[in-house]
Each structure stands twice: as C-alpha cells, then as structure tokens.
Write a protein that holds these residues in place. Structure first.
Motif, mmCIF file in Angstrom:
data_model
loop_
_atom_site.group_PDB
_atom_site.id
_atom_site.type_symbol
_atom_site.label_atom_id
_atom_site.label_comp_id
_atom_site.label_asym_id
_atom_site.label_seq_id
_atom_site.Cartn_x
_atom_site.Cartn_y
_atom_site.Cartn_z
ATOM 1 N N ARG A 84 0.912 -1.312 0.256
ATOM 2 C CA ARG A 84 0.023 0.081 0.066
ATOM 3 C C ARG A 84 0.841 1.331 0.010
ATOM 4 O O ARG A 84 1.852 1.249 0.578
ATOM 5 C CB ARG A 84 -0.829 0.013 1.293
ATOM 6 C CG ARG A 84 -2.094 -1.018 1.234
ATOM 7 C CD ARG A 84 -2.858 -0.899 2.553
ATOM 8 N NE ARG A 84 -4.004 -1.809 2.429
ATOM 9 C CZ ARG A 84 -3.946 -2.987 2.791
ATOM 10 N NH1 ARG A 84 -2.775 -3.591 3.600
ATOM 11 N NH2 ARG A 84 -4.979 -3.753 2.824
ATOM 12 N N PRO A 85 0.414 2.120 -0.898
ATOM 13 C CA PRO A 85 1.356 3.351 -0.818
ATOM 14 C C PRO A 85 1.188 4.260 0.383
ATOM 15 O O PRO A 85 0.163 4.217 0.972
ATOM 16 C CB PRO A 85 0.924 4.281 -1.945
ATOM 17 C CG PRO A 85 -0.413 3.799 -2.194
ATOM 18 C CD PRO A 85 -0.432 2.375 -1.798
ATOM 19 N N THR A 86 2.117 5.196 0.681
ATOM 20 C CA THR A 86 2.362 6.001 1.959
ATOM 21 C C THR A 86 1.045 6.863 1.483
ATOM 22 O O THR A 86 0.358 7.281 2.596
ATOM 23 C CB THR A 86 3.457 6.621 2.093
ATOM 24 O OG1 THR A 86 4.524 5.408 2.224
ATOM 25 C CG2 THR A 86 3.556 7.295 3.352
ATOM 26 N N TYR A 87 0.954 7.628 0.368
ATOM 27 C CA TYR A 87 -0.104 8.646 0.241
ATOM 28 C C TYR A 87 -0.942 8.131 -0.700
ATOM 29 O O TYR A 87 -0.432 7.676 -1.924
ATOM 30 C CB TYR A 87 0.627 9.888 -0.310
ATOM 31 C CG TYR A 87 1.615 10.348 0.930
ATOM 32 C CD1 TYR A 87 1.074 10.969 2.018
ATOM 33 C CD2 TYR A 87 2.818 10.093 0.816
ATOM 34 C CE1 TYR A 87 1.999 11.670 2.843
ATOM 35 C CE2 TYR A 87 3.885 10.812 1.637
ATOM 36 C CZ TYR A 87 3.432 11.542 2.893
ATOM 37 O OH TYR A 87 4.047 11.832 3.619
ATOM 38 N N ASN A 88 -2.118 8.137 -0.675
ATOM 39 C CA ASN A 88 -3.236 7.330 -1.458
ATOM 40 C C ASN A 88 -4.030 8.484 -2.109
ATOM 41 O O ASN A 88 -4.979 9.092 -1.525
ATOM 42 C CB ASN A 88 -4.228 6.601 -0.832
ATOM 43 C CG ASN A 88 -4.892 5.753 -1.854
ATOM 44 O OD1 ASN A 88 -5.032 5.897 -3.158
ATOM 45 N ND2 ASN A 88 -5.583 4.563 -1.590
ATOM 46 N N PRO A 89 -3.860 8.794 -3.481
ATOM 47 C CA PRO A 89 -4.461 10.035 -4.069
ATOM 48 C C PRO A 89 -5.884 9.758 -4.206
ATOM 49 O O PRO A 89 -6.702 10.671 -4.366
ATOM 50 C CB PRO A 89 -3.901 9.925 -5.482
ATOM 51 C CG PRO A 89 -2.507 9.516 -5.401
ATOM 52 C CD PRO A 89 -2.772 8.440 -4.398
#
Length: 318
Positions: A84-89
């Motif tokens: 999972r990405p650190t920041y999810n747009p």
C-alpha cells in the motif's frame, strides 16, 4: 509452501515421499459470482487444485496467536499483505467528490429561499426607483401571467418528521436482510439504474440542455401537456434530458449484466460514481430537515444502525 500433495515423479507413496512445494498466489476474493475463480474474459481459467482453505482476517490473526502461544517445531505461518502506498491520491479524490456533492446539494436545497430573496430584492429596488418603475414591473408581470404563476409554485419537497426517521430504520434494515437472504442482486441493479437515470436527468442533463439552448438561442416548445398533476407540461428539453439519462442508465445496466466483473470497465465505475452523486443531490434537494429534533433522531438511529450491521450482525448471522 507445502501443497499437501506428493510429488508425481516419485513412485514411492509412503510417508517418506516428499511433498510438492509451490507458491501461494495473492488471489482477489470477489463479493459474488466467484465460486471457482474462473475468469470468462480470458482463455486460461484459474482453478485451485491443491488443498486450500479460505480464512478471514480474524481467523488468520487467531491462528498466528495460537502458533505464538504454542510453538511447534518445523511449523511456521506468515501473513501476506499487499503493498500500500504511503499517500493514496484516491482518498483525496473521494473527499473532494463528497465535498462537491454536499455543497451542490446544499445550494440546490435552498432554491426556494433564493427565489424568494431575489423577489424581495427586486421589490425593494423597485420601491427605491419610484412608483413608475413599480407600475412598469407590475404591468410586465400581468402581461406574463403564465410565467409568474409557474414561478410562484414552490418545488415539491418532503419535510421529514420523527416517524419518517423511524421508518428509515425499518425500511433500511428490511431491505438489507431481504437483499442478502434472497440474493436479489439483479433486481437491485435494475432499480438502481432506473432511479439514478432520473436523478441524472434532473440534476445534470436538464440544466446542461437549458444552458446550451440559451447559448444557441433555440426555442423550448411544449410537446405534450399531460393532465396529471405530477407531470404537467413536457418540453423538448425535458424529453431530451430523460432520453439521454435513461440511455446512460440502460448502457450501464447492459454492462453490469453482460460482464463478469463490470467494475473493471472504466465507463461502468465512472458512471456509477456520477449516478450516486446525482442521487444524493436529488435526495437532499427534495427531502427537507427543518426540525433539529428530527435531525437528531435520524442521526442517532443511523449511528446505531451502522454499528449493528457492521460489528454485531456478523456475530449473529455467521
């Protein structure tokens, strides 16, 4: 990862024969229509042939805790988790969509107040300009009685009371129980497409066609005059907006029934987001909460309703 199956190359079927070792693949678990992990869009169907079990997250954590409390020699279990990405747009996009829908719905729900305010301001401006301007405005309104009478009619709204709030709890609970007990997913899709097609026509397409008609200086003739109170006059813009709206709904419905996993098609999920936003706007535009007591009752009921169906119902119906 041992598969639980003896190696086919070994002729010895005794307990000393080695097991096959393979990899555990990260499989998506769909909500429905996924009994054998088939993918009809490809020629290579994926079928699980090794001994396998499906466990929930809670059961997996219980298994890890049991192995930690009672370790066994040569036995180990690890849980795989997708990256999972650190920041999810997408979270920001969902938040922005919710804010826009709430703002548009709040503005449109106060249309009658905006109309009354503009009338008061026009009357005050006419009084300031003098009696000649007021008489001229009155003569103009008398020369167009049909338009003024239409503007004077308020929009159809529904003011909620405490019984409506309790009815929401009963209807929502009954609908969910019937939906999942009888598994009538197709019927829900049809009703959703019909309702959202009307919402798109009223919220999005009708104002858009009115704007384009005014820019092109085109007339908006009355095509039919229906005697029913809820219908009335049907103009060319009304007919065009509803034809386009229900065409989009029919296209969405065909994709939903003709594809194994329609949520992977861009048009399907984009149109579903537009449908949901228009439905929320239309609902908040029609339904009025003019009493803080009713709003408090509705929020309390919705609070306990969510808690029951999210946390308590799995313990009852598992």
């Amino acid at each position: 990862l041992l598969t639980g199956r003896r190696q086919s190359s070994s002729n010895d079927s005794s307990s000393s024969s080695p097991y096959e070792a393979c990899c555990a693949w990260d499989l998506y678990i769909w909500l429905y229509a996924d009994t054998a992990f088939h993918n009809v869009n490809t020629t290579n169907d994926m079928v699980v042939t090794i001994p396998a079990i499906y466990v929930t997250l809670q059961e997996g954590l219980s298994l890890l805790q049991a192995l930690h409390d009672h370790p066994a020699e040569g036995v180990w279990v690890s849980m795989y988790e997708r990256w999972r990405p650190t920041y999810n747009p997408s979270s920001a996009m969902i938040w922005f969509l919710a804010v826009v829908v709430a703002a548009v719905a709040a503005h449109l729900s106060a249309t009658d107040y905006h109309t009354k305010r503009r009338r008061v301001l026009r009357a005050a401006r006419a009084r300031e300009e003098g009696p000649s301007s007021a008489s001229q405005q009155q003569s103009q309104s008398q020369s167009q009685p049909r338009r003024s009478s239409q503007l004077a009619q308020p929009e159809e709204t529904l003011e909620l009371n405490a019984w409506h709030a309790l009815g929401f709890l009963v209807m929502a609970s009954t609908s969910l129980l019937v939906l999942f007990y009888f598994q009538i997913f197709g019927f829900v899709k049809v009703m959703y497409a019909l309702g959202c097609s009307k919402a798109v026509s009223a919220v999005l397409l009708t104002p858009l066609l009115h704007f384009l008609r005014k820019r092109a200086a085109l007339p908006n003739p009355v095509l039919w005059n229906v005697e029913w109170e809820d219908v009335g006059e049907i103009t060319a813009v009304d007919l065009g907006a509803h034809v386009l709206g229900y065409s989009l709904g029919l296209t969405w419905l065909i994709i939903a029934f003709m594809n194994y996993h329609p949520e992977t098609i861009t048009f399907f999920w984009v149109m579903q987001d537009i449908f949901g936003a228009c439905m929320c706007v239309l609902f908040l535009q029609v339904v009025k909460l003019n009493n803080i007591r009713v709003a408090a009752i509705l929020l309390v009921i919705a609070f306990f309703y969510d808690i029951f169906f999210v946390f308590i119902s799995p313990l009852i119906f598992k």
